[in-house]
Scaffold this motif. Structure first.
Motif, PDB file in Angstrom:
ATOM      1  N   LYS A  16     -29.336  74.125  29.834  1.00  0.00           N
ATOM      2  CA  LYS A  16     -28.254  74.632  30.684  1.00  0.00           C
ATOM      3  C   LYS A  16     -28.342  74.049  32.098  1.00  0.00           C
ATOM      4  O   LYS A  16     -27.332  73.731  32.721  1.00  0.00           O
ATOM      5  CB  LYS A  16     -28.336  76.171  30.731  1.00  0.00           C
ATOM      6  CG  LYS A  16     -26.999  76.845  30.989  1.00  0.00           C
ATOM      7  CD  LYS A  16     -27.139  78.374  31.015  1.00  0.00           C
ATOM      8  CE  LYS A  16     -27.483  78.982  29.675  1.00  0.00           C
ATOM      9  NZ  LYS A  16     -27.746  80.433  29.763  1.00  0.00           N
ATOM     10  N   SER A  17     -29.558  73.882  32.572  1.00  0.00           N
ATOM     11  CA  SER A  17     -29.711  73.433  33.957  1.00  0.00           C
ATOM     12  C   SER A  17     -29.842  71.919  34.079  1.00  0.00           C
ATOM     13  O   SER A  17     -29.977  71.391  35.176  1.00  0.00           O
ATOM     14  CB  SER A  17     -30.928  74.119  34.597  1.00  0.00           C
ATOM     15  OG  SER A  17     -32.085  73.785  33.862  1.00  0.00           O
ATOM     16  N   ALA A  18     -29.784  71.202  32.959  1.00  0.00           N
ATOM     17  CA  ALA A  18     -29.936  69.744  33.024  1.00  0.00           C
ATOM     18  C   ALA A  18     -28.716  69.111  33.699  1.00  0.00           C
ATOM     19  O   ALA A  18     -27.587  69.528  33.432  1.00  0.00           O
ATOM     20  CB  ALA A  18     -30.108  69.172  31.627  1.00  0.00           C
ATOM     21  N   PRO A  19     -28.918  68.109  34.558  1.00  0.00           N
ATOM     22  CA  PRO A  19     -27.789  67.462  35.230  1.00  0.00           C
ATOM     23  C   PRO A  19     -26.827  66.777  34.259  1.00  0.00           C
ATOM     24  O   PRO A  19     -25.652  66.602  34.569  1.00  0.00           O
ATOM     25  CB  PRO A  19     -28.458  66.430  36.142  1.00  0.00           C
ATOM     26  CG  PRO A  19     -29.850  66.910  36.315  1.00  0.00           C
ATOM     27  CD  PRO A  19     -30.211  67.635  35.056  1.00  0.00           C
ATOM     28  N   HIS A  20     -27.347  66.368  33.109  1.00  0.00           N
ATOM     29  CA  HIS A  20     -26.475  65.694  32.141  1.00  0.00           C
ATOM     30  C   HIS A  20     -26.935  66.072  30.735  1.00  0.00           C
ATOM     31  O   HIS A  20     -28.137  66.172  30.487  1.00  0.00           O
ATOM     32  CB  HIS A  20     -26.554  64.164  32.322  1.00  0.00           C
ATOM     33  CG  HIS A  20     -25.579  63.406  31.468  1.00  0.00           C
ATOM     34  ND1 HIS A  20     -24.256  63.271  31.809  1.00  0.00           N
ATOM     35  CD2 HIS A  20     -25.739  62.768  30.284  1.00  0.00           C
ATOM     36  CE1 HIS A  20     -23.622  62.554  30.861  1.00  0.00           C
ATOM     37  NE2 HIS A  20     -24.512  62.238  29.923  1.00  0.00           N
TER      38      HIS A  20
END
Lengths: 792, 161
Positions: A184-188
């Motif tokens: 969920k918090s990954a930039p991509h």
């Protein structure tokens, strides 16, 4: 001058002479006195209820001796799955009985429900056709598509399993929330849905079995095409037929390839034994090729959604997968381990990825059983990872080589505990990547691409950096994970009175060259000539025990057992030498085939010690038994982790969509290499199969469950003009840290690392040709699929 | 059943055959020459290749009666008179052109016929010439090298190109 014997020599194979002169002895080559012939009667529908089988229709036919149906075996045991897997909610998997012959229902085209035994093969075949015609089967709707099967509670492959799901497995379930959070918090986030195509193993020797029964002793003998005769004996005796293990001898003579398909026990093996007992005659059965297509365990057949969370610079943060894995109509022996512990545990690849979660739902369908095929779970994992990493590079406009370098584990990180439960002992993934880049002349690619373009072809280059885990172990761990067997191996080293040596190994060679390689090791360790060493394998009456050959385990596990047994021989030899040389045991050294008293010229040759052990006239009989024979069982402390980098170049014909693999380069780390010629041959073969999967091989069932690809007319096997010469290298070696030979498995590497390299190369070619809308094409990348993708 | 006579590996032989008896069954069952293998039953895999009057033939698709009186050569007849490996056989061993050995007899017979027709084939001609023989073990790399070497060419140099 390269050495021609001992460890590390490309010794030519001794077994070749018999194979090249037509003197190999495969199961079907044997003729037994008084033999009768069995032909199986197989279902022509994918799913149906057996209403009646009119055995009287054939019993009076010429030559017919007996007819068996499922009724004859309904009270014996089923052929079990070797691993018990629990679902995410803790419930155990559903394990329907797999009978010797189908009883009540048939569940896939090719499911054998009867067998006819006759004097001649032709008579048995004639009668089998008549019996097929005299059978009434009420056809039921076929359950073919996995997701539809899982969604439909009304139509069931096994009446007692409502949703056709065997299990719904999470790995590692406790990590799921953290992985979801990281995603969920990954930039991509990159998402890819892909199919790992179902394959038919197609060992060139079809399966065959001969059953014998000896009424005088009550002994049985089964000669069969097996990769592991002891495992077959265990399954036949303890699970299916209830024969005491000491009353059944299982022999696997020369076996013409296996690739996984001959690991498993099949119903025909029990059938020929039962028939031999009833008739008091040897009973033989050999599959026709179409029977092999219909009834050998198939491979792969995963449908996967993989998500990869990363930074914009291409640092992998998390991987999450959801896979539907087809197990077919019944659970074959390793079918539950393959999509789980041989797949989910590899899902971190060779990368420093902190969060990984794998979900696998296995589904029953009205198709042939699916089980381990060369690589077994690890090709599926590698393909998913290497395809999604490639897609990440395209989405973020990053260099695929550079992205691998950013993410690969570095040599200082070993031993490395992955987030999916493995401990990689050693490796140098940068070294193999650099070596592959050098050997493939990546720098010269642009010139080759331009040259291809002048000929009207789109050229592309694809990379895969792969790792695998082989030689499954240790036994106490696999036991915790659900294995119903141990995964050690055994060897007996018997030194004969005149100094020749017989090694009884639990490994089984069906192409791997053990008869040549194992003596190289014995010769090196004992300082004797390899020609005086003979390997005995494939016979439960001759070898102590063995788990056989699969999963790239022979050398790492059985070879290590042999190494331990040799050490025991040397230790006993020192005691004998100390007595003969009137020295203290601690002063005896062993080198170059001689036991010497340190610091003196007093010595005894290995042959003299062997002779003394069997003619113990001058021998410490009070403290030491005569004879020189030692057995060792070896249970590895860990898997071995071979790894490497593969680079493929393809040309795509823009007009037809045809893909040609024009070059393939492998840089592998197999640890110490015993025979480079054989190791290279293993890689060639694996890559050939991987190219086959990627470009050619498609196993196609129609909606009624009919196998459309049931012969070599329809199933595209790789042929000599479908593949290029390969460039292979194994110089970047980091020896395994936990087995005595420092070896890693090499048998499956080629089939694991190559499919994503091929598909990545095809996507690369299309992008370079301006077809940048194409993000994925499922295997096999047939002309039809590639053309459709280009022109979508 | 009638007796069918032919010359196999230089010897006149006779064995019973039905009308439907295939040459490969005649060789394997009738004569005990089990070096010729059956890999597919449909003329696709080439494990059963033998020579009939000098031509490579898939013996799983030929009736024994149809080649009555012919001169048949099988893998058992390919070694030198002194028992040592023939040129093609030796090249397969030298270049590790076989693993499980099951397709090998057919590969050797096809190669011998190929080289008789084309003594110095290119790599592409070798690959095309072997198209009717399936091997599942070797990925063909070392088989192609073996054939090139058997024709007297520098297989290592060609493979490295």
């Amino acid at each position: 001058m390269p050495k021609d014997t001992g460890i590390g020599a490309s010794t030519k194979r001794r077994e070749d002479v018999r194979f090249l002169t037509g003197r190999g002895v495969y199961t079907d080559d044997l003729t037994m006195f008084g033999q009768a012939h069995a032909v199986m009667v197989r279902s022509t529908v994918a799913h149906g209820r057996i209403v009646s089988i009119d055995t009287a229709a054939v019993e009076a036919m010429p030559g017919v001796l007996a007819v068996f149906t499922g009724e004859d075996f309904k009270d014996v045991g089923g052929n079990p799955a070797g691993w018990l897997i629990n679902s995410r909610d803790g419930t155990p998997m559903r394990e329907p009985k797999r009978p010797v012959l189908a009883h009540g229902k048939v569940r896939h085209v090719g499911d054998a429900y009867a067998a006819v035994i006759a004097e001649s093969y032709a008579q048995a075949k004639d009668a089998a056709q008549v019996l097929s015609d005299a059978t009434v089967i009420e056809e039921l709707p076929a359950i073919i598509d996995m997701k539809a099967a899982a969604a439909d509670a009304s139509n069931r492959v096994h009446d007692e399993i409502p949703d056709n799901i065997c299990f719904d497995w999470g790995w590692i379930e406790d990590n799921r929330a953290a992985v979801d959070e990281a995603m969920k918090s990954a930039p991509h986030v990159v998402t890819l849905e892909l199919t790992n195509n179902r394959l038919v193993p197609n060992a060139m020797e079809p399966r065959a079995s001969i059953g014998e029964y000896f009424p005088g002793t009550g002994d049985y003998k089964l000669t069969t095409t097996s990769q592991n005769p002891h495992l077959t004996r265990l399954l036949v005796c303890a699970f299916v037929m209830g024969i005491p293990e000491n009353k059944l001898q299982v022999v696997a003579p020369d076996v013409g390839g296996g690739f996984g398909s001959k690991i498993y026990h099949y119903g025909e093996e029990a059938l020929v034994l039962a028939a031999a007992k009833r008739l008091g005659r040897p009973v033989r059965w050999t599959a026709e090729r179409t029977e092999s297509f219909l009834s050998d365990a198939h491979g792969r057949d995963h449908v996967t959604k993989i998500e990869l969370g990363c930074t914009k610079q291409g640092d992998i943060l998390a991987i999450r997968t959801e896979t539907y894995a087809n197990v077919g109509a019944y659970l074959s022996n390793f079918s539950t381990a393959t999509p789980t512990f041989l797949h989910g545990t590899l899902m971190a690849g060779p990368y420093k990825v902190p969060h990984v979660y794998v979900n696998v739902k296995t589904v029953f369908t009205n198709t042939a059983p699916v089980d381990a095929y060369r690589g077994a779970g690890r090709p599926e994992a590698t393909y998913s990872i290497e395809r999604v990493v490639d897609k990440m590079c395209r989405e973020l406009n990053l260099d695929p080589f550079e992205v691998r370098r950013r993410n690969l584990l570095t040599p200082d990180q070993f031993p490395y505990t992955t987030p999916v439960g493995l401990v990689y002992d050693t490796g140098n993934y940068q070294a193999t990547l650099d070596k592959a880049v050098e050997l493939a002349d990546v720098a010269g690619f642009e010139a080759r691409r331009a040259e291809s373009a002048r000929r009207g072809k789109l050229r592309g280059m694809g990379l895969s950096t792969w790792i695998e885990a082989c030689g499954i172990a240790p036994s106490h761990l696999v036991g915790v994970l659900g294995a119903r067997v141990g995964l050690y191996d055994a060897a007996t080293v018997r030194v004969n009175a005149t100094g020749t040596i017989s090694v009884m190994t639990g490994a089984h060679s069906h192409g791997q060259g053990h008869e040549t390689v194992f003596p190289q090791i014995v010769a090196e360790k004992l300082g004797i000539d390899a020609s005086s060493v003979e390997i005995v394998h494939g016979d439960t009456a001759k070898i102590p025990f063995g788990m056989g050959s699969y999963g790239s385990r022979s050398l790492a596990v059985a070879g290590s057992a042999m190494d331990r047994a040799i050490d025991k021989i040397i230790a006993k030899g020192k005691k004998i030498a100390a007595h003969m040389l009137e020295a203290a045991e601690g002063d005896i050294t062993f080198a170059d085939g001689k036991f010497s008293v340190a610091g003196t010229d007093k010595a005894k040759t290995f042959g003299e010690i062997a002779f003394s052990a069997y003619v113990p006239h001058n021998y410490p009989l009070e403290t030491l038994e005569p004879g020189l024979e030692e057995t060792a069982f070896y249970d590895p402390a860990n898997f071995t982790y071979p790894a490497g980098a593969y680079i493929c170049e393809v040309e795509v014909d823009e007009g037809t969509g045809k893909v040609d693999v024009v070059s393939f380069t492998c840089a592998d780390d197999f640890g110490n290499v015993m025979n480079p010629m054989i190791v290279e041959g293993q890689v060639h073969g694996g890559v050939g199969q991987g190219i086959g999967q990627a470009v050619l091989e498609s196993t196609s069932y129609d909606e009624n469950g009919q196998l459309l690809t049931g012969s070599y007319m329809d199933y595209a096997m790789p042929r000599a003009d479908d593949v290029p010469f390969y460039t292979v290298d194994h110089s970047c070696a980091t020896p395994c840290t936990h087995n005595p030979l420092g070896v890693k498995g090499c048998g499956e590497a080629g089939a694991i690392g190559s499919p994503p390299a091929v598909v990545n190369a095809v996507i690369d070619a299309l992008h370079r040709g301006g077809h940048t809308h194409v993000s994925h094409i499922d295997m096999p990348v047939s002309p039809n699929r590639v053309w459709q993708a280009m022109n979508a | 059943m009638t007796n069918v006579t032919m010359t196999v590996n230089g010897k006149s032989v006779s064995a019973p055959a039905e009308g439907r008896t295939l040459l490969v069954e005649y060789l394997r069952t009738g004569l005990g020459l089990t070096g010729t293998h059956v890999g597919c039953d449909t003329s696709q895999c080439g494990a059963c290749v033998v020579h009939v009057d000098g031509r490579a033939v898939k013996s799983c698709t030929v009736f024994a009666m149809d080649v009555e009186g012919s001169d048949v050569r099988t893998i058992e007849g390919m070694a030198n008179a002194d028992g040592s490996l023939g040129v093609v056989q030796q090249a397969f061993q030298d270049h590790h052109g076989l693993q499980c050995g099951f397709c090998t007899p057919g590969m050797v017979m096809t190669t011998a016929a190929l080289l008789a027709e084309n003594p110095r084939p290119s790599e592409a001609e070798v690959r095309h010439g072997l198209e009717g023989n399936i091997c599942r073990c070797t990925g063909y790399h070392n088989i192609v090298k073996a054939v090139l070497a058997a024709s007297g060419q520098d297989a290592d140099a060609i493979a490295a190109q």
